[in-house]
Design a protein around this motif. Structure first.
Motif, PDB file in Angstrom:
ATOM      1  N   THR A 221      62.034 -34.618  17.590  1.00 15.61           N
ATOM      2  CA  THR A 221      62.967 -34.497  18.713  1.00 15.61           C
ATOM      3  C   THR A 221      62.222 -34.049  19.957  1.00 15.61           C
ATOM      4  N   SER A 222      62.573 -34.661  21.062  1.00 13.42           N
ATOM      5  CA  SER A 222      62.035 -34.238  22.362  1.00 13.42           C
ATOM      6  C   SER A 222      63.158 -33.780  23.282  1.00 13.42           C
ATOM      7  N   ALA A 223      64.368 -33.737  22.741  1.00 10.41           N
ATOM      8  CA  ALA A 223      65.538 -33.393  23.551  1.00 10.41           C
ATOM      9  C   ALA A 223      66.116 -32.029  23.221  1.00 10.41           C
TER      10      ALA A 223
ATOM     11  N   PRO B  90      66.268 -28.215  22.608  1.00  9.06           N
ATOM     12  CA  PRO B  90      65.422 -27.055  22.914  1.00  9.06           C
ATOM     13  C   PRO B  90      64.929 -26.381  21.634  1.00  9.06           C
TER      14      PRO B  90
ATOM     15  N   ASN C   5      60.623 -29.480  25.977  1.00  5.32           N
ATOM     16  CA  ASN C   5      61.740 -28.840  25.275  1.00  5.32           C
ATOM     17  C   ASN C   5      61.323 -27.678  24.395  1.00  5.32           C
TER      18      ASN C   5
ATOM     19  N   LYS D  13      66.480 -23.507  30.827  1.00  7.61           N
ATOM     20  CA  LYS D  13      65.733 -24.573  30.176  1.00  7.61           C
ATOM     21  C   LYS D  13      64.477 -24.015  29.517  1.00  7.61           C
TER      22      LYS D  13
END
Length: 330
Positions: free
Chosen positions: A112-114, A116, A140, A289
């Motif tokens: 996953t790169s989305a 966090p 992320n 973020k």
């Protein structure tokens, strides 16, 4: 391997211990989803660290079954065996994932790169490609780094000061892990300064650990350094038992290992770091973020010595070392 066994450690929750991931779609949008990937075996030590994280999360206002849904996975096999397990965790669509250890973060980064990710107990996060920099991680992933490579030489120095007679040393390590290789290079470079012959004890399972230690103790004046890794944590009881059986001085990275029977530890406070990790998770749940939260390195290291173990090994720890210790177990 029970891939769908969920560990629920937040005491007092009325929810059942097992929740099918498919049920996540039925949860209220007000419920925040928190996933936990503990990249180590289900040990008492690991449970203790996780409990500190969950307790701090609750203090910050996130209670499982009330306004949060928390799912936990423990590392129960190889990377290939864990891939579908972690895939289920990602499919849970969490708002944030807490990941403990390099193998856990490495697998998540590929999946996953989305979502966090807040890591803890990770060595050399830049070298492993998890973040682009400590101050500005980007992407992320962020979190709390563990030991860096040069600590290997410092561990040797601490053990030599604690047991001056040591002339031979073996590092129990996982040879394919980059940060473990960095520990070893640092120790190798330091060994001549302390008049110590260093040996690499690369291991992958309990049988290899036992063979490495029993073969090493055939000569006198030896000592071992046990590096922090999922493998060594899972086999900590075995390692401590072997060091006591063979009267072998040992250095560990955590105070908990010394309280369990190791001789000396030099490391940072894992429990405090777990609490700080919960604070990063809280900040992300409230809108920050991960790429804007700097990766933090340990700043305080503690020396802990177990005099009961020293006595069992027939050792007299130098008074100057005892005077420097942050904790002495008697």
């Amino acid at each position: 391997m029970r891939r769908r066994e969920f560990v629920r450690l937040l005491g007092g929750a009325a929810a059942p211990a097992y929740w099918p991931l498919a049920a996540s779609a039925q949860q209220s949008c007000e419920i925040r989803r928190i996933a936990i990937l503990m990249g180590t075996a289900t040990t008492d030590l690991g449970k203790s660290y996780l409990a500190k994280f969950l307790r701090r999360l609750e203090q910050l206002g996130w209670a499982d079954g009330r306004n949060a849904r928390i799912e936990t996975r423990w590392w129960t096999g190889t990377v290939d065996e864990m891939r579908p397990v972690v895939g289920e965790l990602v499919a849970f669509s969490p708002d944030v994932i807490m990941a403990f250890s390099n193998p856990a973060v490495g697998l998540l980064k590929r999946m996953t790169s989305a979502i966090p990710v807040v890591f803890v107990g990770v060595g050399d996060p830049i070298g492993d490609g998890f973040v682009s920099s400590l101050a500005h991680p980007g992407g992320n992933i962020t979190g709390f780094a563990g030991f860096d490579g040069p600590i290997g030489g410092r561990w040797l120095e601490v053990l030599k000061e604690t047991v001056p007679r040591i002339t031979r040393l073996m590092m129990i390590m996982h040879p394919e892990t980059p940060i473990q290789q960095a520990f070893w290079r640092s120790l190798q470079e330091a060994a001549p300064r302390f008049g110590v012959e260093a040996t690499s004890g690369g291991v992958h399972d309990a049988a290899e650990i036992e063979r490495a230690i029993t073969s090493f103790v055939t000569k006198e004046n030896g000592g071992i350094i046990v590096t922090p890794h999922a493998l060594t944590w899972a086999n900590e009881d075995l390692i401590i038992a072997l060091t006591l059986q063979h009267r072998l001085p040992s250095l560990f990275a955590t105070a908990a290992s010394v309280k369990a029977g190791g001789l000396v530890s030099y490391g940072y406070d894992y429990e405090d770091t777990m609490r700080k990790t919960a604070e990063y998770v809280d900040r992300i749940l409230r809108g920050e973020k991960p790429g804007d939260l700097p990766v933090q390195m340990p700043t305080k290291f503690e020396l802990v010595i177990n005099l009961r173990t020293a006595k069992a090994l027939g050792l007299d720890v130098p008074p100057i070392v005892l005077a420097r210790a942050d904790e002495v177990i008697e």
